[in-house]
Design a protein around this motif. Structure first.
Motif, mmCIF file in Angstrom:
data_model
loop_
_atom_site.group_PDB
_atom_site.id
_atom_site.type_symbol
_atom_site.label_atom_id
_atom_site.label_comp_id
_atom_site.label_asym_id
_atom_site.label_seq_id
_atom_site.Cartn_x
_atom_site.Cartn_y
_atom_site.Cartn_z
ATOM 1 N N MET A 1 0.839 -1.193 0.000
ATOM 2 C CA MET A 1 0.000 0.000 0.000
ATOM 3 C C MET A 1 0.880 1.251 0.000
ATOM 4 S SD MET A 1 -2.757 1.214 2.819
ATOM 5 C CE MET A 1 -1.549 1.905 3.938
ATOM 6 N N LYS A 2 0.528 2.205 -0.806
ATOM 7 C CA LYS A 2 1.295 3.441 -0.882
ATOM 8 C C LYS A 2 0.734 4.434 0.140
ATOM 9 C CE LYS A 2 3.151 6.376 -4.501
ATOM 10 N NZ LYS A 2 3.084 7.674 -3.911
ATOM 11 N N VAL A 3 1.581 5.036 0.929
ATOM 12 C CA VAL A 3 1.130 6.007 1.914
ATOM 13 C C VAL A 3 1.304 7.394 1.325
ATOM 14 C CG1 VAL A 3 1.504 6.867 4.248
ATOM 15 C CG2 VAL A 3 1.753 4.443 3.768
ATOM 16 N N THR A 4 0.230 8.152 1.273
ATOM 17 C CA THR A 4 0.260 9.412 0.526
ATOM 18 C C THR A 4 0.532 10.650 1.374
ATOM 19 O OG1 THR A 4 -2.110 9.561 0.771
ATOM 20 C CG2 THR A 4 -1.294 8.601 -1.276
ATOM 21 N N GLN A 5 0.499 10.490 2.671
ATOM 22 C CA GLN A 5 0.687 11.656 3.539
ATOM 23 C C GLN A 5 2.083 12.257 3.364
ATOM 24 O OE1 GLN A 5 -1.595 12.920 5.165
ATOM 25 N NE2 GLN A 5 -0.870 14.045 6.921
ATOM 26 N N GLU A 6 2.235 13.482 3.780
ATOM 27 C CA GLU A 6 3.510 14.197 3.757
ATOM 28 C C GLU A 6 4.640 13.295 4.268
ATOM 29 O OE1 GLU A 6 5.201 18.100 6.126
ATOM 30 O OE2 GLU A 6 3.425 17.073 6.766
ATOM 31 N N LYS A 7 5.746 13.279 3.565
ATOM 32 C CA LYS A 7 6.851 12.415 3.980
ATOM 33 C C LYS A 7 7.895 13.216 4.752
ATOM 34 C CE LYS A 7 5.281 8.755 1.979
ATOM 35 N NZ LYS A 7 4.227 9.324 1.200
ATOM 36 N N CYS A 8 8.834 12.509 5.346
ATOM 37 C CA CYS A 8 9.796 13.173 6.223
ATOM 38 C C CYS A 8 10.920 13.847 5.457
ATOM 39 C CB CYS A 8 10.380 12.169 7.187
ATOM 40 S SG CYS A 8 11.313 10.879 6.374
ATOM 41 N N GLY A 9 11.049 13.548 4.189
ATOM 42 C CA GLY A 9 12.100 14.180 3.412
ATOM 43 C C GLY A 9 13.387 13.393 3.438
ATOM 44 N N CYS B 1 15.361 9.460 3.055
ATOM 45 C CA CYS B 1 15.392 8.566 1.908
ATOM 46 C C CYS B 1 14.378 7.431 2.028
ATOM 47 C CB CYS B 1 16.797 8.004 1.752
ATOM 48 S SG CYS B 1 17.316 7.215 3.292
ATOM 49 N N CYS B 2 13.298 7.645 2.786
ATOM 50 C CA CYS B 2 12.316 6.589 3.000
ATOM 51 C C CYS B 2 11.750 6.070 1.694
ATOM 52 C CB CYS B 2 11.125 7.116 3.798
ATOM 53 S SG CYS B 2 11.564 7.752 5.375
ATOM 54 N N GLY B 3 11.420 4.790 1.692
ATOM 55 C CA GLY B 3 10.719 4.220 0.561
ATOM 56 C C GLY B 3 9.238 4.530 0.694
ATOM 57 N N THR B 4 8.443 3.846 -0.078
ATOM 58 C CA THR B 4 7.014 4.128 -0.010
ATOM 59 C C THR B 4 6.196 2.915 0.420
ATOM 60 O OG1 THR B 4 6.877 3.672 -2.355
ATOM 61 C CG2 THR B 4 6.996 5.992 -1.708
ATOM 62 N N ASN B 5 6.848 1.738 0.562
ATOM 63 C CA ASN B 5 6.012 0.644 1.035
ATOM 64 C C ASN B 5 6.065 0.583 2.560
ATOM 65 O OD1 ASN B 5 8.025 -1.246 1.990
ATOM 66 N ND2 ASN B 5 8.539 -1.642 -0.144
ATOM 67 N N GLU B 6 5.094 -0.128 3.123
ATOM 68 C CA GLU B 6 4.923 -0.106 4.579
ATOM 69 C C GLU B 6 6.172 -0.554 5.325
ATOM 70 O OE1 GLU B 6 1.437 -2.278 5.649
ATOM 71 O OE2 GLU B 6 0.146 -0.906 4.541
ATOM 72 N N GLU C 1 9.354 -0.482 4.387
ATOM 73 C CA GLU C 1 10.420 0.535 4.325
ATOM 74 C C GLU C 1 10.103 1.714 5.246
ATOM 75 O OE1 GLU C 1 12.059 0.005 -0.250
ATOM 76 O OE2 GLU C 1 10.290 1.219 0.130
ATOM 77 N N LEU C 2 8.833 2.102 5.267
ATOM 78 C CA LEU C 2 8.451 3.227 6.113
ATOM 79 C C LEU C 2 8.598 2.878 7.597
ATOM 80 C CD1 LEU C 2 5.357 4.536 4.128
ATOM 81 C CD2 LEU C 2 7.503 5.742 4.463
ATOM 82 N N LEU C 3 8.259 1.650 7.954
ATOM 83 C CA LEU C 3 8.413 1.235 9.356
ATOM 84 C C LEU C 3 9.885 1.240 9.759
ATOM 85 C CD1 LEU C 3 5.807 -1.663 9.747
ATOM 86 C CD2 LEU C 3 5.781 0.554 10.885
#
Ligand code: FES
Length: 178
Positions: free
Chosen positions: A1-9, A11-16, A18-20
């Motif tokens: 699932m792609k998370v669309t909210q503002e990111k931290c800036g 090098c995070c990825g977009t899958n859950e 990577e974000l965790l």
């Protein structure tokens, strides 16, 4: 699932997953620092977009605080959300002045237009729909905000036009005639 909210800036990825991992890395800086739980949660929300249980668990483990404490803080403060957030946040005021002057009709109409209940986000993740308790515009009730911009004396029949602006913005059309 792609998370669309503002990111931290970072090098995070977009899958859950990577974000965790990114959440885990970024909040490590708060470990052992007293009173840093709220800041850590802000950071986690900025990265992940919201704070579901799996994110709360990462924060609890990383900071070595009980999960119940983390969950308590998340549910106590309205700026934390356990649900995915839309690109825009609509808050309809149901404080006394707005309620008396038709705030409930705005809520009902928005429910119908957006096809969501209060607290939910539209399927296209465009809008999150919330209730506010007085936004300081009582003299021009009923009022609501979208991303903090105040709309006064809102006529429920004009809501579709107001919301259309936010779709037009995306298409590069300037629909603001306020
Ligand atoms: S009650 Fe709605 S702005 Fe004050």
């Amino acid at each position: 699932m792609k998370v669309t909210q503002e990111k931290c800036g970072c090098c995070c990825g977009t899958n859950e997953m990577e974000l965790l991992l990114c959440v885990k890395e970024m909040i490590a800086q708060y470990k052992g620092k007293e009173g840093s739980l709220i800041q850590a949660l802000h950071t986690a929300q900025k990265i992940y977009g919201h704070l579901p249980l799996e994110v709360q668990r990462v924060v609890a483990e990383e900071l070595e605080v009980p999960l119940a404490t983390v969950s308590g803080v998340v549910t106590f403060y309205s700026f934390f959300s356990t649900q995915p957030q839309g690109e825009h946040t609509i808050r309809v005021c149901l404080g006394t002045a707005c309620y008396v002057r038709g705030g409930k009709r705005i809520v009902d109409k928005l429910r119908e237009i957006l096809n969501v209940n209060v607290g939910d986000t539209t399927e296209d993740r465009k809008f999150t729909f919330e209730i506010a308790r007085c936004i300081g515009a009582c003299g021009l009730a009923p009022a609501m905000t979208i991303d903090g911009e105040v709309y006064k004396q809102v006529n429920p029949d004009k809501l579709e036009t107001i919301l259309a602006r936010y779709y037009q913005e995306e298409q590069g059309v300037d629909g603001n005639d306020n």
